[in-house]
Design a protein around this motif. Structure first.
Motif, short mmCIF file in Angstrom:
data_model
loop_
_atom_site.label_atom_id
_atom_site.label_comp_id
_atom_site.label_asym_id
_atom_site.label_seq_id
_atom_site.Cartn_x
_atom_site.Cartn_y
_atom_site.Cartn_z
N SER A 1 1.05 -1.21 -0.21
CA SER A 1 0.07 0.12 -0.20
C SER A 1 0.91 1.13 -0.12
N PHE A 2 2.07 1.44 -0.60
CA PHE A 2 3.22 2.54 0.26
C PHE A 2 3.33 2.75 -1.57
N THR B 1 11.63 2.40 -1.93
CA THR B 1 12.93 3.25 -2.68
C THR B 1 12.62 5.05 -3.05
N ALA B 2 11.24 4.73 -4.10
CA ALA B 2 11.23 6.59 -4.29
C ALA B 2 10.39 7.33 -3.96
N ARG B 3 10.03 6.24 -2.31
CA ARG B 3 9.77 7.80 -1.62
C ARG B 3 10.01 7.55 -0.11
N ALA C 1 12.37 9.86 5.46
CA ALA C 1 13.31 10.74 5.50
C ALA C 1 12.74 12.32 6.29
N SER C 2 11.45 13.20 5.32
CA SER C 2 11.18 14.06 5.68
C SER C 2 10.64 14.51 7.10
N LEU C 3 10.29 12.79 8.05
CA LEU C 3 9.64 12.81 8.68
C LEU C 3 10.74 13.11 10.09
N THR D 1 18.60 -2.96 -3.04
CA THR D 1 18.35 -1.55 -3.22
C THR D 1 18.10 -0.79 -2.22
N LEU D 2 16.97 -0.98 -2.08
CA LEU D 2 16.03 -0.26 -0.97
C LEU D 2 16.87 -0.24 0.30
N VAL D 3 17.77 -1.29 0.87
CA VAL D 3 18.47 -1.20 2.30
C VAL D 3 19.54 0.35 1.98
#
Length: 555
Positions: A29-30, A45-47, A52-54, A94-96
């Motif tokens: 759901s992301f 990964t794209a978000r 990080a902005s939080l 890649t995500l990690v």
């Protein structure tokens, strides 16, 4: 070469997880990058810049393993791979790596209580027949009655219905029964067999070697069953959790594996046990954190909130463990809806029927105000905290999903008396004025439908609105990072009435920083502020006073 763990914590500082804020991502759901309507690892990964902005410290990824998806991936068929619907192991690497580059650690779900009935071990157990070593890895039991036609006992599944399913033996005859705490497609492992522990130690090492920083352990306290299989008056299973239970030896073994790696690898357990029992799992040689379901269940009630805080801090502090605060996750009705309808959680899952919740504009506005106020406590109490994706957008539960799209096994197992947990799992709205709101390519039909009126809740629409829920979470994240008193230290209650909570937060000794005051106005009318400089308020002041159903932080 596999990714390394995020920053190694120097020996002179406390472990990162003791005061971390974790952000739970429900992968399906992301973000959907393929247009199949289901989120994937590349979509996460794209978000990551949004995450990080939080000001959070780590991700928690709900299951992405190969699975028939009977229970949204909590029926695991292979613990060391990625389901093609989410991508590949390369996508996970890649995500990690991308998360670590943003100083975000990555934790993942571990499901040790049960697996999928499609797991190779269970398929081998079905083929091997009664009395075989393969069946010893699960709970296969002869039935009662003259021909074994009755289940071994009256225990009930957590999803509704019986906890036993009878198998057809290899020769085609009706045979033994196997135990499943949840759905029939989720057979429970027999943790009395050493092979099960050895396998999960291998699984832990597989992911730790790939740079995973920690684990959320699903149904952590239920691994050991009372295998006398006696009936109980209410059909609830007998699951020993006390100090004598072998479950603690399992977690000591898990802890030894994690401690053998650098980077302060960690685990958080899911348990609905009382505080004193939870504390047994958090001793220095067992697990690191435990979700505080007392806090989730407190609702919008001053006395219950204070009791949850005091009792949890006392119980966990006695074993040297921090408390882990949470108000939302993938198993609970979203807090905007809960607080707006004054619904209190009784069990670990959703109320019986969210379809009956009042969801008019006034109720949603009330729930939003209260959820904003509770965010101050969530991120202002000592210890760790968890934020569920979409919580920072103020998403309500989607309580009117058409019956034909519901996928939670609770719905069928309850005979339709519960609408299950799908309402808190609807894909997130990122941008745009109509579904799929940037979650997927335009024109995509998402796995659960998004409400048409979510345009005002997208991350894009909230990004430049200082009064938005997103702006509040970003401001709280920034303040928490700047103020040690919001991460650790002591809690001193200055006031508690039916409509007001005031507490003093003092940094831990030797840490430095100033003391802060948190105030929550649970009443509907404006109330005076304590003395001090107002650093943050969840609603505009009313004549210099704290607005009703709001909270503030003062220096």
């Amino acid at each position: 070469m596999t990714p390394q763990s995020a920053q190694t914590t120097p020996a002179t500082t406390q472990p990162w997880w003791r005061e971390a804020v974790f952000y739970q991502v429900y992968p399906r759901s992301f973000g959907d990058t393929t247009g199949d309507g289901v989120g994937d690892l590349a979509g996460i990964t794209a978000r990551l810049d949004h995450v990080a902005s939080l000001g959070v410290d780590a991700l928690w990824l709900s299951p992405f393993y190969p699975s028939p998806q009977v229970d949204a991936g909590y029926d695991v068929a292979d613990y060391c791979d990625v389901d093609p619907m989410f991508g590949t192991l390369d996508d996970l690497d890649t995500l990690v790596a991308a998360a670590h580059a943003r100083d975000l650690r990555v934790t993942i779900d571990l499901v040790p209580n049960h697996c999928s009935d499609q797991h190779p071990w269970f398929q081998a157990a079905l083929a091997a027949g009664p009395g075989s070593p393969e069946r010893e890895l699960f709970h296969f039991v002869d039935g009662r009655g003259e021909r074994g036609e009755l289940p071994p006992n009256n225990w009930r599944s957590a999803f509704g219905g019986p906890s036993w399913t009878r198998v057809t033996e290899p020769d085609g005859t009706p045979g033994q029964w196997y135990y499943h705490l949840f759905a029939p497609e989720q057979p429970d492992f027999n943790w009395g067999r050493p092979e099960v522990l050895a396998e999960f130690e291998r699984i832990l090492r597989f992911w730790l070697d790939r740079g995973i920083d920690g684990f959320r352990i699903d149904v952590s306290d239920a691994l050991i069953k009372d295998t006398a299989w006696e009936d109980t008056p209410d059909g609830n299973p007998l699951i020993p959790k006390d100090d004598a239970s072998g479950v603690h030896e399992i977690y000591r073994a898990f802890r030894a594996v994690m401690d053998s790696y650098d980077g302060d690898r960690m685990a958080v357990i899911e348990t609905g046990a009382p505080d004193d029992v939870v504390a047994l799992f958090l001793r220095p040689d067992e697990m690191h954190l435990a979700f505080n379901f007392r806090f989730v269940k407190a609702g919008w009630d001053a006395a219950a909130i204070r009791a949850a805080v005091d009792d949890s801090l006392a119980a966990y502090g006695a074993v040297g463990a921090p408390t882990t605060w949470v108000t939302d996750n993938h198993d609970t009705t979203r807090s905007v809806t809960r607080y707006g309808a004054d619904v209190r959680l009784e069990g670990e899952y959703v109320p019986g029927s969210t379809a009956e919740l009042p969801l008019d504009d006034a109720a949603l506005a009330r729930g939003t105000r209260r959820a904003r106020a509770m965010a101050v406590l969530l991120l202002g109490l000592p210890g760790a905290a968890y934020v569920y994706a979409g919580q920072e957008l103020g998403l309500p539960d989607v309580v009117d999903l058409p019956a034909e799209v519901l996928q939670d096994p609770i719905v069928a197992r309850s005979g339709g008396t519960s609408r299950g947990r799908d309402g808190c799992r609807v894909p997130l709205p990122w941008a745009g004025s109509r579904p799929p709101f940037g979650f997927a390519p335009d024109g995509t039909t998402t796995w659960l439908p998004q409400p048409e009126d979510w345009a005002s809740l997208t991350a894009e629409s909230q990004a430049d609105d200082d009064a938005s829920m997103l702006a509040l979470y970003r401001a709280l994240g920034t303040l928490r990072r700047a103020e040690p008193a919001l991460r650790g230290g002591d809690v001193e209650w200055l006031e508690q009435t039916a409509t007001r909570l005031v507490l003093r937060r003092t940094p831990a000794a030797g840490v430095g920083g100033r003391a802060l005051t948190l105030v929550v106005n649970l009443g509907e009318e404006a109330a005076p502020l304590p003395d001090g400089e107002l650093l943050l308020a969840t609603a505009p002041l009313v004549g210099g006073m704290l607005a009703g159903e709001s909270a503030g932080v003062l220096a």
